[in-house]
Design an enzyme around this catalytic site. Structure first.
Site, short mmCIF file in Angstrom:
data_model
loop_
_atom_site.label_atom_id
_atom_site.label_comp_id
_atom_site.label_asym_id
_atom_site.label_seq_id
_atom_site.Cartn_x
_atom_site.Cartn_y
_atom_site.Cartn_z
CG HIS A 1 -0.29 0.03 2.63
ND1 HIS A 1 0.00 1.38 3.03
CD2 HIS A 1 0.08 -0.73 3.31
CE1 HIS A 1 0.55 1.05 4.30
NE2 HIS A 1 0.82 -0.40 4.46
CG ASP B 1 3.17 1.09 7.56
OD1 ASP B 1 2.71 0.07 6.86
OD2 ASP B 1 2.47 1.49 8.58
CD GLU C 1 -2.53 -1.33 5.92
OE1 GLU C 1 -2.57 -2.42 6.41
OE2 GLU C 1 -2.06 -0.20 6.17
CD GLU C 2 -1.11 2.90 7.68
OE1 GLU C 2 -1.64 2.27 8.70
OE2 GLU C 2 0.14 2.35 7.45
CD GLU D 1 1.55 -3.62 5.86
OE1 GLU D 1 2.27 -2.98 6.52
OE2 GLU D 1 0.21 -3.13 5.65
CG HIS E 1 1.60 3.76 12.45
ND1 HIS E 1 0.38 3.11 12.79
CD2 HIS E 1 1.89 3.08 11.27
CE1 HIS E 1 -0.09 2.08 11.96
NE2 HIS E 1 0.65 2.29 10.75
#
EC number: 3.4.-.-
Length: 802
Positions: A152, A164, A198-199, A224, A297
């Site tokens: 993604h 990510d 995706e998030e 991922e 994140h």
């Protein structure tokens, strides 16, 4: 003077070999876990690592969450790269299809949340050389399935998204370049998906499901990231068949424990794997970065925190796995998902087999191992050499002989007592390999110093056998009833413990028969001669220990020298016939008992002193490699998850259990250690315990994360801000927020089930100025005017739309 034996079961060799073995194994495990293989100077045909790094830097210049301008820029860049790449390739447009999907959308509900999502995915399909059907053919043959590779390109709103999932995105671009080379043309169709969203609820993958091409693949590889750099682990898989293709990776890395942990909710996040497996019914696997989770994140998920070596580690695994899946022409069985057991060894070898095979091996070993030891014990008994649990022996019969004490029970209960106390301390501290070692040594070495026993090592191995037997029964039940494969180390540990016990039983066949030993001791006592040992000191030590053990509060003070006339007469008769030894049976011959270890039973003097090193070599390497790998992975993957809502108790207990298993192989040999190593480890334990209890638990490298949510009621205009995090810390953070200075905090347990271990603090927040109050926009900033919607209901088709 006796010659020095460098392999003897004495302090010097034991300390040296065990220290060297553990040091070498732990260093190898740490190097595998913490370091990365270098990228090749000459990558495979179609791979350009310089371009891959340039792409990664370009797409991670800004935070680019879904529905942002930066996200649109990333999408435009990726589309231009795909088109430019295809313009330079020799495969024609009939073999490569680029799909700029702005049409697929998804609507779904979960709990109190309803989501409508419009997809902006980028899809490239490289038709396989064996694929002769249209992609949109609803009647595609089952044997004509393809391979989906997914990443993604959206990031979270608080990070650059380098791992990510930037590394996954550039890996997909390089796979496109790789498979569009004529020499690398796959047999099966390869569908390359760059999904967006995706998030947020895995929206991009759900939108892909609505596209016709989603019916082409039957397997998938999901790329991922849940860290920032490091190795890309094979995180979880659906079945054995697809997992075997990952085995072709140049540097495999991962264990099935991570997959079982994910299934049990130890990691409070999801990936597109969930959509592809559970909703599309595809078989496949997750390849993901898993550490350091503290940077997951966050703003530190950037190219500065990763490297080209990390890019190559994921890319090389993706190339090997996808190539294998695309070359597999067997007919897929979408209904069959046989669970797998898999793990790597030092990042070089990848072991994979079916969970059913694991179950069968466990059951077989659980039956064969005890029966084998029982058979050996019976053989020892028939050979009159079973000193286990043997308290005494008689020269003639129990009616007229004073017993010859064998002290076969001595040391039997030492290991479980020491093991239990040391383990309790480790669990109580929730840390410290050194604590277990120091406490175990103090108890076992102290007991050995006061009451030496030649059987202490064997009894310790027997207790390990009993414990590992129970553990294997537990994991066998879990594997059969709950499809949990994480207990695979128990199979190998039990097998090695079993073999070590077999050696102990075989060792006793080299001991003298009990009757012969009893006759020799009787002859020596009655004839006034010394036993035929290599050292008088050893004999005196053994005799002293014998006297101490026999004496009780009811023992006569003269019992040690007491002789009856019958005994004296018998001794004389034996002395007269001493010259006829050569014609007497083995039990009536003089024995050279050798030199036992100081204070141990005299009958053990002739036992080989090198057996221990074979036993240790069987026990330690396998257990340390398998358990050490799991301990490192779980610690690095889970130590930051309490801030996500995981229970710290479960994590601490798991780490303590793994720590105990890691050092348990030393237990049977630890009483031979000198005080130097345990003293050093004890001081280390004290120092690190004080530091861990006093030091602040968070730092720049190990941040505390909290959940920030602002809610605005569009009907009433009520504005509430909340922070959710660890109890005791989130209150201090919320109290220092400027908007909370004039408001009262209301702290309670969150409503979300996965965050019950956390605390949520709420207060009245500042009004969000979405549009400047001085602007000319018609709806200004009134919350009631933010959303205008109508709902239509089609009664004829019973459908609703927004």
């Amino acid at each position: 003077m006796a010659r020095y034996n460098p392999l003897a079961f004495t302090s010097g060799p034991v300390v040296f070999f065990i220290t060297i073995t553990y040091t070498a194994l732990l260093i190898a495990l740490l190097l595998t876990h913490l370091t990365l293989p270098s990228y090749p100077s000459h990558p495979p045909l179609g791979i350009n690592l310089t371009q891959a790094w340039s792409d990664l830097e370009h797409i991670t210049r800004e935070f680019h969450p879904y529905n942002s301008h930066a996200n649109d820029n990333v999408r435009a860049y990726l589309l231009s790269r795909i088109e430019h790449m295809m313009a330079s390739k020799k495969l024609g447009s009939d073999q490569v299809q680029i799909i700029d999907d702005n049409i697929s959308n998804a609507t779904f509900s979960s709990g109190n949340t309803t989501v409508y999502f419009e997809g902006t995915n980028l899809i490239v399909a490289v038709r396989g050389s064996h694929d002769d059907q249209a992609f949109n053919d609803r009647n595609r043959r089952p044997d004509n399935g393809g391979v989906l590779v997914n990443a993604h390109y959206d990031s979270v709103s608080s990070g650059y998204g380098a791992t990510d999932d930037g590394v996954g995105v550039v890996s997909v671009l390089q796979l496109l370049s790789f498979f569009t080379e004529p020499k690398n043309w796959p047999k099966r169709t390869v569908v390359l998906l760059l999904n967006n969203g995706e998030e947020d609820f895995l929206n991009g993958a759900k939108a892909f499901m609505r596209h016709d091409i989603s019916q082409v693949p039957h397997t998938f590889v999901n790329l991922e990231g849940a860290g920032a750099g490091g190795r890309a682990a094979m995180f979880r898989s659906t079945d054995t068949h697809v997992t075997r293709f990952y085995r072709k990776s140049e540097h495999p890395f991962g264990t099935v424990v991570s997959g079982d942990g994910f299934k049990k909710g130890l990691v409070r996040s999801e990936t597109d794997y969930k959509v592809f497996f559970e909703e599309l019914g595809l078989a496949g696997l997750d390849i993901a970065f898993i550490e350091p989770r503290a940077k997951y994140h966050t703003i530190e998920d950037s190219t500065r925190e990763t490297s080209l070596n990390s890019v190559w580690h994921m890319l090389s695994a993706a190339i090997a796995t996808t190539s294998g899946l695309a070359a597999d022409t067997s007919t897929p069985d979408r209904e069959s998902h046989d669970d797998a057991v898999w793990f790597d060894i030092f990042g070089k070898v990848f072991i994979v087999f079916q969970l059913h095979t694991f179950f069968a091996l466990c059951v077989t070993l659980l039956v064969v191992a005890p029966l084998t030891l029982i058979g050996l014990a019976w053989s020892l008994h028939k050979a009159d050499r079973n000193y286990l649990f043997a308290r005494k022996a008689f020269v003639y019969s129990a009616d007229d002989d004073e017993p010859i004490h064998l002290y076969g029970w001595r040391g039997f209960f030492r290991f479980p007592i020491a093991f239990g106390i040391a383990t309790s301390i480790v669990v109580g501290l929730a840390m410290m390999l050194s604590a277990w070692f120091a406490v175990s040594w103090f108890l076992l070495h102290g007991a050995d110093a006061m009451r030496p026993s030649a059987l202490q090592r064997m009894y310790s191995l027997l207790w390990l056998f009993i414990g590992s037997f129970c553990l294997l029964v537990f994991f066998t039940i879990l594997a059969n009833n709950h499809q949990v494969a994480a207990g695979y180390p128990s199979l190998f540990c039990f097998a090695t413990v079993f073999l070590a016990n077999v050696l102990s039983f075989l060792e006793l066949f080299l001991a003298p028969p009990k009757s012969a030993y009893a006759w020799n001791v009787h002859q020596n006592a009655d004839g006034g001669s010394r036993p035929l040992t290599s050292s008088a000191t050893a004999a005196r030590s053994d005799n002293r220990a014998t006297t101490d053990d026999d004496a009780t509060e009811t023992t006569s003070l003269l019992s040690g020298n007491r002789r009856s006339f019958a005994r004296h007469d018998a001794g004389r008769r034996d002395a007269i016939n001493e010259g006829a030894n050569s014609q007497e049976p083995e039990s009536r011959r003089r024995l050279d008992l050798g030199q036992p270890h100081s204070g141990e039973q005299e009958w053990s003097g002739k036992l080989p002193s090198w057996i221990w090193i074979v036993q240790f070599s069987l026990l330690a390497p396998m257990i340390v490699i398998l358990v050490g790998q799991i301990a490192l992975l779980l610690t690095s993957a889970l130590y930051q998850t309490p801030s996500d809502g995981n229970s710290p108790l479960y994590i601490y207990t798991s780490i303590a259990a793994l720590a105990v298993f890691l050092v348990a192989p030393i237990g049977p040999f630890i009483h031979r250690f000198t005080h130097h190593v345990p003293t050093f480890l004890f001081l280390l334990c004290v120092a690190t315990t004080i530091y861990n209890l006093v030091a602040f638990p968070f730092s720049e490298q190990h941040k505390l994360k909290v959940y920030f949510v602002q809610r605005v009621d569009c009907d009433t205009g009520v504005n509430t801000v909340s922070l959710t995090g660890l109890d005791g810390y989130v209150q201090r953070i919320a109290g220092n927020m400027p908007s909370a200075q004039q408001s009262s905090l209301n702290c309670s347990t969150p409503d979300i089930v996965t965050r019950k271990e956390l605390r949520m603090c709420e207060w009245e927040g500042l009004h969000p100025n979405v549009v400047s109050p001085t602007s000319q926009y018609s709806n200004k900033t009134r919350a009631t005017d933010w959303i205008d919607y109508e709902i239509f209901h089609d009664d004829s088709n019973n459908r609703g739309r927004r």
